[in-house]
Design a protein around this motif. Structure first.
Motif, PDB file in Angstrom:
ATOM      1  N   LYS A   1       3.536   6.447   1.711  1.00 53.70           N
ATOM      2  CA  LYS A   1       3.875   7.829   1.385  1.00 53.70           C
ATOM      3  C   LYS A   1       3.373   8.787   2.461  1.00 53.70           C
ATOM      4  N   SER A   2       2.176   8.569   2.945  1.00 54.83           N
ATOM      5  CA  SER A   2       1.623   9.424   3.996  1.00 54.83           C
ATOM      6  C   SER A   2       2.422   9.296   5.289  1.00 54.83           C
TER       7      SER A   2
ATOM      8  N   ASN B   1       0.862  -1.181   0.000  1.00 50.90           N
ATOM      9  CA  ASN B   1       0.000   0.000   0.000  1.00 50.90           C
ATOM     10  C   ASN B   1       0.897   1.230   0.000  1.00 50.90           C
TER      11      ASN B   1
ATOM     12  N   SER C   1       0.439   4.192  -1.098  1.00 48.85           N
ATOM     13  CA  SER C   1      -0.217   5.440  -0.709  1.00 48.85           C
ATOM     14  C   SER C   1      -0.112   5.653   0.795  1.00 48.85           C
TER      15      SER C   1
ATOM     16  N   ASP D   1       9.519  14.076  -1.085  1.00 48.50           N
ATOM     17  CA  ASP D   1       8.427  13.145  -1.335  1.00 48.50           C
ATOM     18  C   ASP D   1       8.944  11.733  -1.577  1.00 48.50           C
TER      19      ASP D   1
END
Length: 370
Positions: free
Chosen positions: A9-10, A4, A6, A159
């Motif tokens: 990244k968070s 996952n 996403s 990022d």
């Protein structure tokens, strides 16, 4: 197993230097509150997600949520910000890097130092000391004073992106382990566990294992797992004995580091389990540095049978770090298996665990382990 990314990244993006973990802790809390029987936050700020098991023993898994960063210690007459480190940094990696100062609002800045064009010859040959760096926010002094104060924490601004079979981001040390522990709790949903599981997201590891010391002392675990990154110096110029671990070769079972010698029974348990489950693994012997594993092992009233799983990482404590997605998946697989099957292993010192020592039973063996 697809990751996952996403969520990862968070997790990497959320700020949380040592002692200032509030925002990353809030994110973790939202993710785990539906995955545990109980969630606690202790006085230090460690977040503890508890899954109740059938037996009367306690298992602690520690993944630190803090990241290395900085703290404001001075704003000069032109509005340039000076800082102190929170955790260890390689100064040569800081030149012209973007950072976020977490003041009254998040303020973007760029780290600067003396331009190479006006350095003396002897200065060019040296690494710029940390105390010669400053942060330029591009704002006038009056605006800086409104937004930024001494004591404000500072994080790197970078990022997460995919890099072939890998991902690269700031703060993969140790946000990759935060991700792994959350995903382990998710995988364990609906499963009966042999013992109570304490999934602990610790604070202040980067400045001395402080959160894990506190949490281990009140959890008092019988079994303990550290979850952290390790050096992957498997790049041009390295030798095999320097590598410590290799990207893409699986999760790393810790034998030792500068702060702990893993219990040989735990090392052999993890090795045997990895082989039986066909999980790719390697062994980690790290000559320096330490992890929460040491605190988990020592700070309960009777000590814990402790070991660790480590994720190979390139560019540790630099502006951007790299992990292999296959190693991450292997770590989740082995951790899930390890906490699920602890009651099926002979943990006594009487067993020949293949450690090269005589297996005669010792007086005072761990009767509490049966």
């Amino acid at each position: 197993m697809a990751l996952n990314l996403s969520l990862l990244k968070s997790i990497c993006a959320a700020p949380g230097v040592s002692g200032y973990e509030r925002r990353i802790r809030n994110l973790i809390h939202e993710e785990v509150k539906g995955l545990a029987d109980e969630v606690q936050i202790d006085n230090m700020g460690n977040l503890i997600a508890i899954r109740r098991g059938k037996g009367n023993k306690r298992v602690m898994v520690a993944a630190h949520m803090d990241e290395i960063g900085f703290i404001v210690n001075h704003v000069d007459e032109k509005g340039f910000v000076r800082f102190l480190p929170l955790g260890g940094f390689d100064p040569k990696t800081l030149t012209a890097q973007r950072v976020l100062i977490h003041g009254r609002r998040d303020v973007l800045g760029v780290m600067g130092s003396k331009p190479i064009h006006i350095m003396k010859a002897e200065e060019r040959a040296k690494v710029v000391p940390l105390n010669e760096y400053f942060i330029d926010t591009g704002l006038p002094k009056e605006e800086v004073d409104k937004l930024i104060s001494v004591g404000d924490p500072i994080t790197r601004e970078r990022d997460m992106v995919e890099l072939g079979d890998c991902v690269t981001s700031k703060s993969l040390d140790n946000r990759i382990s935060v991700f792994i522990l959350i995903e382990t709790l998710r995988r364990l949903q609906g499963q009966d566990l042999p013992y109570d599981l304490y999934a602990v997201f610790t604070v202040q590891e980067e400045v001395g294992l402080r959160g894990a010391m506190g949490s281990a002392s009140h959890i008092d675990p019988d079994f303990g797992f550290g979850l952290d990154v390790t050096i992957a110096y498997d790049v041009p110029g390295s030798t095999p004995q320097e590598a410590v671990s290799n990207l893409g070769e699986g999760t790393a079972i810790k034998v030792l580091d500068g702060s702990v010698i893993s219990d040989y029974r735990m090392v052999n348990y993890l090795k045997e389990l990895a082989k039986s489950e066909e999980i790719k693994y390697q062994l980690e012997l790290l000559p320096a540095g330490g992890t929460d594993t040491a605190a988990v092992q020592r700070y309960g009233t009777k000590g814990a049978v402790a070991g660790a799983l480590s994720i190979p990482l390139r560019n540790m404590h630099q502006s951007t770090e790299v992990v292999h997605q296959g190693d991450v998946a292997a770590t989740i697989d082995l951790l899930v298996a390890a906490v699920s099957k602890l009651d099926g292993y002979d943990w006594s010192f009487a067993k020949d665990h293949g450690d090269g020592q005589h297996p005669d039973r010792v007086a005072g063996d761990l009767d509490w382990l049966g």
